[in-house]
Design an enzyme around this catalytic site. Structure first.
Site, PDB file in Angstrom:
ATOM      1  N   TYR A  74      -2.001  -1.097  10.684  1.00 52.95           N
ATOM      2  CA  TYR A  74      -1.907  -1.263   9.369  1.00 52.95           C
ATOM      3  C   TYR A  74      -0.806  -0.856   8.558  1.00 52.95           C
ATOM      4  O   TYR A  74       0.052  -1.269   7.676  1.00 52.95           O
ATOM      5  CB  TYR A  74      -3.132  -0.320   8.725  1.00 52.95           C
ATOM      6  CG  TYR A  74      -3.356  -0.752   7.408  1.00 52.95           C
ATOM      7  CD1 TYR A  74      -4.068  -1.889   6.733  1.00 52.95           C
ATOM      8  CD2 TYR A  74      -2.933   0.357   6.341  1.00 52.95           C
ATOM      9  CE1 TYR A  74      -4.051  -2.162   5.505  1.00 52.95           C
ATOM     10  CE2 TYR A  74      -3.308   0.277   4.824  1.00 52.95           C
ATOM     11  CZ  TYR A  74      -3.544  -1.023   4.308  1.00 52.95           C
ATOM     12  OH  TYR A  74      -3.751  -1.235   3.200  1.00 52.95           O
TER      13      TYR A  74
ATOM     14  N   SER B 200       1.038  -1.320  -0.058  1.00 54.15           N
ATOM     15  CA  SER B 200      -0.051  -0.018   0.017  1.00 54.15           C
ATOM     16  C   SER B 200       1.016   1.147  -0.122  1.00 54.15           C
ATOM     17  O   SER B 200       1.981   0.928   0.371  1.00 54.15           O
ATOM     18  CB  SER B 200      -0.798   0.134   1.296  1.00 54.15           C
ATOM     19  OG  SER B 200      -1.684   1.213   1.483  1.00 54.15           O
TER      20      SER B 200
END
Length: 324
Positions: A192, A180
């Site tokens: 995350y 990401s």
């Protein structure tokens, strides 16, 4: 004749430097276009195992590769996801239930893949399974909150990869890890960003280790896309729960208007792209191109905002993020 020769020579000298510069740049991009557009032959003989195929990128990629005739082995977390995917694809596509956080489940899935591919080996592994919540300022979270994400996004990815490496090495295949822009720039607290930074590091080391075996490792770095992983409704439900369990002292320090700490998420939500094929096309290229990229940035925000930001001085990035 002497005058004619002098005139021609003088004409060549008068060609401006910018002409050669533009010609060189044009040749570079033409060569690059040709180099990366070459695709592999006999794709219908190649097996690809994809995790997280219930929805989002994994689901779309499974259908996309199935449409191209590849032999897709799709891992879903739920039976419902498995059934819906089967209804939307050909009989070539095979499915299995897989929880990447369950070691016994991972081992069983690896054995199942081995039975499917037999002597061919596994051409492609796409580590797509992932979750994004819970997230909040780090002080609001517990170790379990961090581990919930790390177990799926990083440790699960690593275990799936290690369990299938012998089959991938045999086929001299591809590993595609879904990272990401959060693996480049850390905007929020929680697991995350940490997990995606870990995916980047694991992928880099893996690529260098497996290069001599003919195995290629690619990293996909999507920007913000409209998938289940960033469902606003889910985020809206979990944030108040995290806030409600905090000690009074912590609440007092941060102030009762805790919603302001999630302004960045609202901004990301507004910027989210609904064209998921921008990501799955990158995945497909990494699996089917003769010369795949090492990294793929998918989405205009990834290319124009996050990628440039990742190269700026840290102090400047901190200042810019503080403005949001």
């Amino acid at each position: 004749m002497w005058y004619g020769h002098s005139y021609v020579g003088q004409g060549r000298k008068n060609i401006p430097m910018w002409f050669w510069l533009f010609a060189l740049i044009g040749f570079y991009f033409l060569f690059r276009w040709y180099w990366y557009r070459q695709t592999l032959q006999n794709l219908t003989d190649k097996y690809v195992f994809i995790t997280g195929c219930d929805s989002g990128f994994g689901n779309l990629l499974a259908r996309q590769l199935d449409g191209r005739g590849l032999r897709v082995l799709a891992a879903c977390l739920t039976q419902r996801g498995e059934e819906q995917l089967k209804e939307a694809t050909s009989q070539r596509l095979q499915t299995i239930i897989l929880d990447v956080t369950d070691s016994e489940n991972v081992t069983a899935a690896a054995n199942w893949v081995k039975q499917q591919v037999r002597d061919r080996g596994l051409w492609g592994l796409v580590n797509n399974a992932g979750i994004a919540v819970p997230f909040a300022p780090n002080e609001w979270l517990t170790k379990d909150d961090f581990m919930k994400i790390l177990n799926v996004n990083l440790l699960g990815l690593i275990e799936v990869t290690l369990s299938l490496l012998p089959l991938i090495r045999k086929a001299k295949g591809r590993i595609v890890n879904i990272s990401s822009v959060a693996g480049r720039i850390s905007f929020l607290g929680g697991g995350y960003n940490i997990s995606k930074y870990g995916v980047e590091a694991f992928s880099d080391s893996l690529r260098r280790e497996l290069c001599s075996f003919g195995v290629k490792v690619s990293i996909i770095e999507p920007g913000s896309f409209k998938t289940v992983i960033v469902n606003p409704k889910y985020i809206g439900e979990i944030v108040p729960k995290i806030w409600s369990r905090l000690p009074a002292e912590t609440k007092e320090s941060y102030g009762q208007d805790f919603s302001k700490y999630f302004k960045k998420i609202r901004i990301l939500g507004m910027m989210s792209n609904s064209k998921l094929t921008l990501v799955t096309d990158c995945m497909e290229h990494a699996l089917t191109a003769v010369h795949p990229h090492t990294r793929y940035s998918a989405g205009w925000d990834a290319k124009l905002i996050y990628l440039p930001l990742s190269y700026l001085p840290t102090a400047l990035v901190d200042f810019l993020i503080a403005l949001t």
